[in-house]
Write a protein that holds these residues in place. Structure first.
Motif, PDB file in Angstrom:
ATOM      1  N   VAL A 159      -1.487  46.811  83.918  1.00 42.58           N
ATOM      2  CA  VAL A 159      -1.837  45.657  83.083  1.00 42.58           C
ATOM      3  C   VAL A 159      -3.306  45.782  82.704  1.00 42.58           C
ATOM      4  N   PRO A 160      -3.692  45.283  81.513  1.00 43.03           N
ATOM      5  CA  PRO A 160      -5.102  45.347  81.119  1.00 43.03           C
ATOM      6  C   PRO A 160      -5.958  44.419  81.970  1.00 43.03           C
ATOM      7  N   LEU A 161      -7.242  44.784  82.110  1.00 43.17           N
ATOM      8  CA  LEU A 161      -8.182  43.980  82.874  1.00 43.17           C
ATOM      9  C   LEU A 161      -9.177  43.295  81.945  1.00 43.17           C
ATOM     10  N   PRO A 162      -9.642  42.110  82.325  1.00 41.72           N
ATOM     11  CA  PRO A 162     -10.677  41.453  81.520  1.00 41.72           C
ATOM     12  C   PRO A 162     -11.924  42.335  81.432  1.00 41.72           C
ATOM     13  N   GLY A 165     -10.496  48.344  80.540  1.00 40.27           N
ATOM     14  CA  GLY A 165      -9.841  49.075  81.616  1.00 40.27           C
ATOM     15  C   GLY A 165      -8.508  48.464  81.981  1.00 40.27           C
ATOM     16  N   PHE A 166      -7.944  48.948  83.064  1.00 40.63           N
ATOM     17  CA  PHE A 166      -6.624  48.451  83.464  1.00 40.63           C
ATOM     18  C   PHE A 166      -6.444  48.553  84.968  1.00 40.63           C
ATOM     19  N   LEU A 167      -5.467  47.808  85.457  1.00 41.18           N
ATOM     20  CA  LEU A 167      -5.063  47.817  86.851  1.00 41.18           C
ATOM     21  C   LEU A 167      -3.656  48.376  86.916  1.00 41.18           C
ATOM     22  N   ARG A 168      -3.448  49.382  87.749  1.00 48.39           N
ATOM     23  CA  ARG A 168      -2.097  49.919  87.895  1.00 48.39           C
ATOM     24  C   ARG A 168      -1.732  49.948  89.377  1.00 48.39           C
ATOM     25  N   VAL A 181      -7.925  50.712  90.012  1.00 50.21           N
ATOM     26  CA  VAL A 181      -8.680  49.981  89.008  1.00 50.21           C
ATOM     27  C   VAL A 181      -9.385  51.034  88.161  1.00 50.21           C
ATOM     28  N   VAL A 182      -8.980  51.164  86.908  1.00 49.70           N
ATOM     29  CA  VAL A 182      -9.530  52.178  86.011  1.00 49.70           C
ATOM     30  C   VAL A 182     -10.381  51.452  84.977  1.00 49.70           C
ATOM     31  N   VAL A 183     -11.705  51.595  85.093  1.00 48.76           N
ATOM     32  CA  VAL A 183     -12.640  50.778  84.312  1.00 48.76           C
ATOM     33  C   VAL A 183     -13.764  51.634  83.753  1.00 48.76           C
ATOM     34  N   PRO A 184     -14.479  51.139  82.747  1.00 44.03           N
ATOM     35  CA  PRO A 184     -15.637  51.891  82.236  1.00 44.03           C
ATOM     36  C   PRO A 184     -16.627  52.204  83.358  1.00 44.03           C
TER      37      PRO A 184
END
Length: 363
Positions: A159-162, A165-168, A181-184
């Motif tokens: 799902v997208p994160l605020p 990035g996204f959380l899987r 947690v895949v984020v900038p």
């Protein structure tokens, strides 16, 4: 906390190995919640209308119709069906994300760009960091609030994160939760601080590796070598699982995959090995010997909080679990195969069954 860097010869060189209490970090991963900074992984994005149908033709997984929000494993094989690349693939909001080992990021991107031809697809690097979370308490309200979600996604979904990035959620054992947690990269420090404030303990990659080895999940280039085919390391599983789909169109290496699945068995198997912990540890790539003869190779070697010194190993198929083993290399250490890690031996491929019926003739 005192961050201890991973060994220079490690595939995780540059990452934090532990924060002064490696076994305590593992215990927290089992009973509480930890976050491991794995931002040394390489992340690639694919954009363009043809990205999924194009990737479907050059990889081992069935991804031509991969729904939004799904996560899977995938492989690139050579012409003989040997594994060249392994990645985690996430489909989200019109972008396909591939993350892989740091040392394979550039070669994989080069290969993908070389295969574009006339397709509407653009492979590129992504400045994203992978932060992995382990532990049964990741569904606690404080952690959910820190993540900015009201509930965890289902396994193998994202799902997208605020803020980007996204959380899987990755597949995990009974009672365990594993998230990425895949984020900038520019925001990864803020994310780590936010998770720590929610009670998630920082842990080094040692804790992650111990978790992975105990779960018998192989790692490219560590638990595999230049001869590895997917069957040997469990990257072919039940329908919808693993990194290889057995019912899809032609791709490089497919002939070997189909032949081994239908007519034979792979020459080696991935097993969990218990090591004598009274002396020095053997190294990845060291041979495993039985009565002086080489019967396999060691992959990841790690100390586990409950299991002690353990390793993944590729050994000759059919070797009995009670075979006395010794590692070769600089440190010769007694080893024993965990019998519960042996793959099933009674499965017979459909092609082999057909051949046997033909040989038997009419009944």
């Amino acid at each position: 906390m005192s961050a201890v860097p991973a060994p220079a010869h490690s595939p995780d060189a540059g990452a934090v190995w532990h924060f002064g209490d490696p076994l305590g970090e593992q215990r927290a991963a089992e009973h509480d919640a930890v976050v491991v900074d794995r931002s040394h992984r390489a992340v690639i994005t694919l954009t363009g209308a043809d990205r999924l149908t194009w990737l479907h033709t050059i990889s081992s997984q069935h991804v031509s119709g991969q729904p939004d929000g799904t996560v899977t494993e995938n492989l690139s094989l050579d012409g003989q069906g040997r594994v060249e690349d392994h990645w985690i693939q996430t489909e989200l909001d019109g972008v396909t994300y591939l993350d892989t080992e740091s040392w394979r990021g550039e070669p994989l991107l080069t290969y993908l760009r070389k295969m574009v031809f006339w397709s509407d697809v653009a492979p590129d690097t992504a400045d994203l960091a992978v932060l992995s979370l382990l532990g049964p308490r990741l569904a606690d309200p404080a952690v959910l609030a820190a993540l900015g979600v009201t509930a965890l996604p289902a396994e193998s979904t994202a799902v997208p994160l605020p803020g980007g990035g996204f959380l899987r959620r990755m597949p995990a054992g009974l009672g365990q939760i594993e998230l990425d947690v895949v984020v900038p990269r520019s925001s990864s420090a803020d994310w780590l601080a936010r998770l720590e404030s929610a009670g998630v303990r920082r842990a080094g990659v040692w804790a992650y590796e111990a978790h992975r080895v105990a779960a018998q999940r192989p790692r490219l280039g560590v638990d595999t070598d230049e001869r590895t085919i997917p069957h040997e390391v469990g990257w072919i599983g039940l329908p919808g699982q693993g990194a290889v789909h057995l019912d899809k169109g032609c791709y490089r290496g497919q002939e070997t995959v189909a032949r081994v699945h239908n007519l034979g068995k792979p020459p080696r198997m991935l097993v969990l090995v218990h090591l004598d912990g009274s002396g020095e540890r053997p190294a990845t790539g060291d041979p495993l010997l039985a009565a002086g003869r080489v019967v396999g190779r060691l992959g990841t070697v790690v100390d586990h909080v409950d299991l002690g010194p353990i390793a993944l190993a590729l050994v000759k198929r059919g070797i009995p679990a009670d075979t006395p083993l010794t590692s070769g290399g600089e440190h010769q250490v007694p080893a024993e195969i965990d019998p519960e890690s042996l793959p099933a031996t009674d499965a017979v491929g459909a092609g082999r069954l057909a051949v046997e019926r033909l040989r038997r003739g009419p009944q």
